[in-house]
Design an enzyme around this catalytic site. Structure first.
Site, PDB file in Angstrom:
ATOM      1  N   ASP A  46       0.872  -1.169   0.000  1.00  0.00           N
ATOM      2  CA  ASP A  46       0.000   0.000   0.000  1.00  0.00           C
ATOM      3  C   ASP A  46       0.910   1.219   0.000  1.00  0.00           C
ATOM      4  O   ASP A  46       2.118   1.118   0.273  1.00  0.00           O
ATOM      5  CB  ASP A  46      -0.881  -0.035   1.243  1.00  0.00           C
ATOM      6  CG  ASP A  46      -1.609   1.273   1.468  1.00  0.00           C
ATOM      7  OD1 ASP A  46      -2.359   1.705   0.573  1.00  0.00           O
ATOM      8  OD2 ASP A  46      -1.405   1.879   2.535  1.00  0.00           O
TER       9      ASP A  46
ATOM     10  N   ASP B  56      -0.274   5.199   0.826  1.00  0.00           N
ATOM     11  CA  ASP B  56      -0.578   6.198   1.859  1.00  0.00           C
ATOM     12  C   ASP B  56      -0.704   5.526   3.226  1.00  0.00           C
ATOM     13  O   ASP B  56      -1.532   4.627   3.413  1.00  0.00           O
ATOM     14  CB  ASP B  56      -1.877   6.921   1.516  1.00  0.00           C
ATOM     15  CG  ASP B  56      -1.768   7.709   0.221  1.00  0.00           C
ATOM     16  OD1 ASP B  56      -0.918   8.602   0.151  1.00  0.00           O
ATOM     17  OD2 ASP B  56      -2.532   7.416  -0.719  1.00  0.00           O
TER      18      ASP B  56
END
Length: 229
Positions: free
Chosen positions: A9, A11
Site C-alpha cells: 500500500d 498512503d
C-alpha cells in the site's frame, strides 16, 4: 528459484500523506458549504477510492454532491502537491527508501503497489521520490473497484505470474488486510499507519521496517538467502 511478490500500500504505509489529505478534505467540504468531517474520520477512509470515501464521510448527501466533493478534493490536493512538491507533500516514512532499495536489489523478490491513489497521483509520487523502476506492477484506483475488493491484487498476480501463496500484502488499514485475505494473500500490517494496529489482525505486524527481513524469512524459509536488513 521461486520468485515472490511483495505488494505495498502507499498512503500510511510508504508515505505520510495525511496532512494534505486532511487539508484537502476540509477544503472540499468548505467549497460546498458543508461541515468538514473530523480528522479521525478522514484518516479512517484513507485507502478507499475517492467516490467511496465521500459517500462514507457524507452519507446524507446525494451522488452529485459526492461528485462535487471529489472534484474539489482533487483540485486542492493537486494544488498543495504542486506548491510543496510530492516528496515534501508526502514524505517517506523513516527507513522506507533503504528498505525498498534493499528488496529491489534481490533477484528472488518482485515489488508491487496496490493503492487507492490515481494513476496520476502515483506517478507524481514515484517521480518526486525517485522510485522509478522499483515496482514491477502498479495497481491504482482508476482501473479497479475500491479496496477491499481484491481486483487490484488479482491483477498484480496476473501481471507478474506469481501465485497467491508466493505473494504478501503490506498495508496499514483494514481495507488492505481484507483485500489481501479476499485474494488469498498473506498479510503484513504496519503499526505507524492510519488505522489502529489493533484493528488490522494481520498475519504479521511490523513496528518498523527493520522487522521486515525476519518477517519475510519466516513466511518463506526457503528464500534464496536471508533478506538483507
Amino acid at each position: 528459484m521461486t520468485l515472490r511478490l511483495v505488494i505495498f500500500d502507499v498512503d500510511g504505509t510508504l508515505v505520510d500523506s495525511q496532512g494534505d489529505i486532511i487539508a484537502s478534505m476540509r477544503h472540499a467540504f468548505a467549497e460546498i458549504g458543508a461541515p468538514a468531517p473530523k480528522d479521525p474520520a478522514v484518516r479512517g477512509i484513507i485507502g478507499l477510492s475517492l467516490d467511496v470515501a465521500m459517500a462514507r464521510l457524507a452519507p446524507d448527501l446525494d451522488a452529485s454532491t459526492h461528485d462535487a466533493l471529489v472534484e474539489a478534493y482533487k483540485r486542492s490536493y493537486m494544488s498543495l502537491r504542486a506548491q510543496a512538491g510530492a516528496a515534501q507533500s508526502s514524505p517517506l516514512f523513516p527507513g522506507t527508501r533503504a528498505m525498498l532499495d534493499s528488496l529491489a536489489a534481490r533477484d528472488d523478490l518482485l515489488l508491487g503497489v496496490a493503492t487507492g491513489k490515481s494513476r496520476r497521483g502515483l506517478d507524481k509520487l514515484i517521480e518526486g521520490h525517485g522510485l522509478h523502476g522499483l515496482f514491477v506492477t502498479h495497481q491504482v484506483a482508476d482501473h479497479h473497484p475500491s479496496k477491499p475488493h481484491p481486483a487490484m491484487l488479482h491483477a498484480a498476480l496476473s501481471e507478474t505470474g506469481i501465485d497467491a501463496r508466493d505473494a504478501v500484502m503490506i498495508g496499514d488499514t483494514t481495507y488492505d488486510m481484507d483485500m489481501a485475505r479476499a485474494a488469498g494473500i498473506s498479510t503484513i500490517g504496519v503499526s505507524w499507519g492510519y488505522h489502529p494496529a489493533a484493528d488490522l489482525a494481520p498475519d504479521h505486524l511490523l513496528s518498523s521496517w527493520d522487522d521486515l527481513p525476519a518477517c519475510l524469512s519466516r513466511k518463506w524459509p526457503n528464500l534464496q538467502s536471508e533478506v538483507p536488513a
